[in-house]
Design a protein around this motif. Structure first.
Motif, PDB file in Angstrom:
ATOM      1  N   TYR A 156      -2.743   4.757   2.095  1.00  0.00           N
ATOM      2  CA  TYR A 156      -3.454   4.576   0.950  1.00  0.00           C
ATOM      3  C   TYR A 156      -4.763   4.542   1.080  1.00  0.00           C
ATOM      4  CZ  TYR A 156      -4.697   2.347  -3.511  1.00  0.00           C
ATOM      5  OH  TYR A 156      -5.159   2.385  -4.810  1.00  0.00           O
ATOM      6  N   LYS A 214       1.543   1.866  -3.593  1.00  0.00           N
ATOM      7  CA  LYS A 214       0.602   2.543  -4.339  1.00  0.00           C
ATOM      8  C   LYS A 214       0.305   4.158  -3.953  1.00  0.00           C
ATOM      9  CE  LYS A 214      -2.089  -1.726  -4.632  1.00  0.00           C
ATOM     10  NZ  LYS A 214      -3.117  -2.388  -4.650  1.00  0.00           N
ATOM     11  N   SER A 215       0.552   4.361  -2.594  1.00  0.00           N
ATOM     12  CA  SER A 215       0.561   5.592  -2.248  1.00  0.00           C
ATOM     13  C   SER A 215       1.587   6.557  -2.908  1.00  0.00           C
ATOM     14  CB  SER A 215       0.713   5.877  -0.642  1.00  0.00           C
ATOM     15  OG  SER A 215       0.509   7.277  -0.237  1.00  0.00           O
ATOM     16  N   LYS A 251      -7.442   3.456  -0.092  1.00  0.00           N
ATOM     17  CA  LYS A 251      -8.222   2.170  -0.271  1.00  0.00           C
ATOM     18  C   LYS A 251      -7.723   0.934   0.338  1.00  0.00           C
ATOM     19  CE  LYS A 251     -10.113   3.634  -4.749  1.00  0.00           C
ATOM     20  NZ  LYS A 251      -9.226   4.813  -5.288  1.00  0.00           N
ATOM     21  N   GLY A 252      -6.480   1.258   1.201  1.00  0.00           N
ATOM     22  CA  GLY A 252      -5.588   0.340   1.711  1.00  0.00           C
ATOM     23  C   GLY A 252      -6.350  -0.242   3.110  1.00  0.00           C
ATOM     24  N   ASN A 287      -2.747  -0.712   5.638  1.00  0.00           N
ATOM     25  CA  ASN A 287      -2.016   0.436   5.615  1.00  0.00           C
ATOM     26  C   ASN A 287      -0.775   0.373   7.009  1.00  0.00           C
ATOM     27  OD1 ASN A 287      -2.905   1.896   3.566  1.00  0.00           O
ATOM     28  ND2 ASN A 287      -4.299   2.853   4.604  1.00  0.00           N
ATOM     29  N   THR A 304       0.773  -1.153  -0.068  1.00  0.00           N
ATOM     30  CA  THR A 304       0.047   0.066   0.147  1.00  0.00           C
ATOM     31  C   THR A 304       0.894   1.078  -0.085  1.00  0.00           C
ATOM     32  OG1 THR A 304      -0.173  -0.131   2.340  1.00  0.00           O
ATOM     33  CG2 THR A 304      -1.917  -1.153   1.003  1.00  0.00           C
ATOM     34  N   GLU A 305       2.235   1.124   0.628  1.00  0.00           N
ATOM     35  CA  GLU A 305       2.821   2.206   0.680  1.00  0.00           C
ATOM     36  C   GLU A 305       3.375   2.374  -0.915  1.00  0.00           C
ATOM     37  OE1 GLU A 305       5.219   2.371   4.844  1.00  0.00           O
ATOM     38  OE2 GLU A 305       5.893   0.877   3.351  1.00  0.00           O
TER      39      GLU A 305
END
Length: 156
Positions: A70, A39-40, A72-73, A77, A36-37
């Motif tokens: 994120y 994606k962010s 949507k995480g 997260n 998720t990191e």
């Protein structure tokens, strides 16, 4: 075959580091991140303004690098300010550890970017500037700005 120009997608830049330090050398390091990191970071949600780098037990870590959660995480997260490990070769780490042990040297992150789909951090081996050095740089910048302004007005 001709080597293609490497593509860099800049995520975060640390302009304050160039104001506060003389950058002597730069190194490129990978970062250990969770899904998720990444994606962010792809969305540009990162800040390295207040971050710094330490070498501990032969490993390099970045502190204070803020990667926003994120959206949507949900439960996947991680803590936005968690300590992240940097990936460097052993000989580079040993060289940096020796230089940081010298008086006045520190490690600062300069940029976070994507290179060939992987997150990279540009590390600067830096010496702190004194107040008069900062004033001198600001005076040079102001003078350059004035010259460009005059040149622009003259060419109208």
């Amino acid at each position: 075959m001709a080597k293609q120009k490497e593509e860099r997608k800049l995520v975060a830049n640390n302009k304050k580091a160039y104001h506060d330090y003389f950058i002597d050398e730069t190194y490129e390091a990978g970062v250990v991140l969770h899904g998720t990191e990444v994606k962010s970071l792809r969305m540009g949600k990162c800040s390295i303004k207040e971050s710094f780098i330490r070498i501990e037990n032969g490993e390099v870590f970045v502190y204070g690098m803020h990667v926003s959660p994120y959206e949507k995480g949900n439960l996947f997260n991680k803590d936005p300010l968690r300590v992240k490990k940097l990936l460097l070769h052993k000989n580079e780490i040993n060289k940096l550890a020796g230089r940081v042990a010298e008086k006045g040297y520190t490690l600062v992150p300069l940029q976070v970017y994507f290179k060939e789909g992987k997150v990279k951090v540009e590390i600067g081996l830096a010496r702190g500037k004194k107040l008069y050095d900062k004033r001198e740089d600001m005076a040079k910048k102001d003078a350059k700005r004035e010259i460009e302004k005059e040149f622009k007005n003259r060419n109208r």
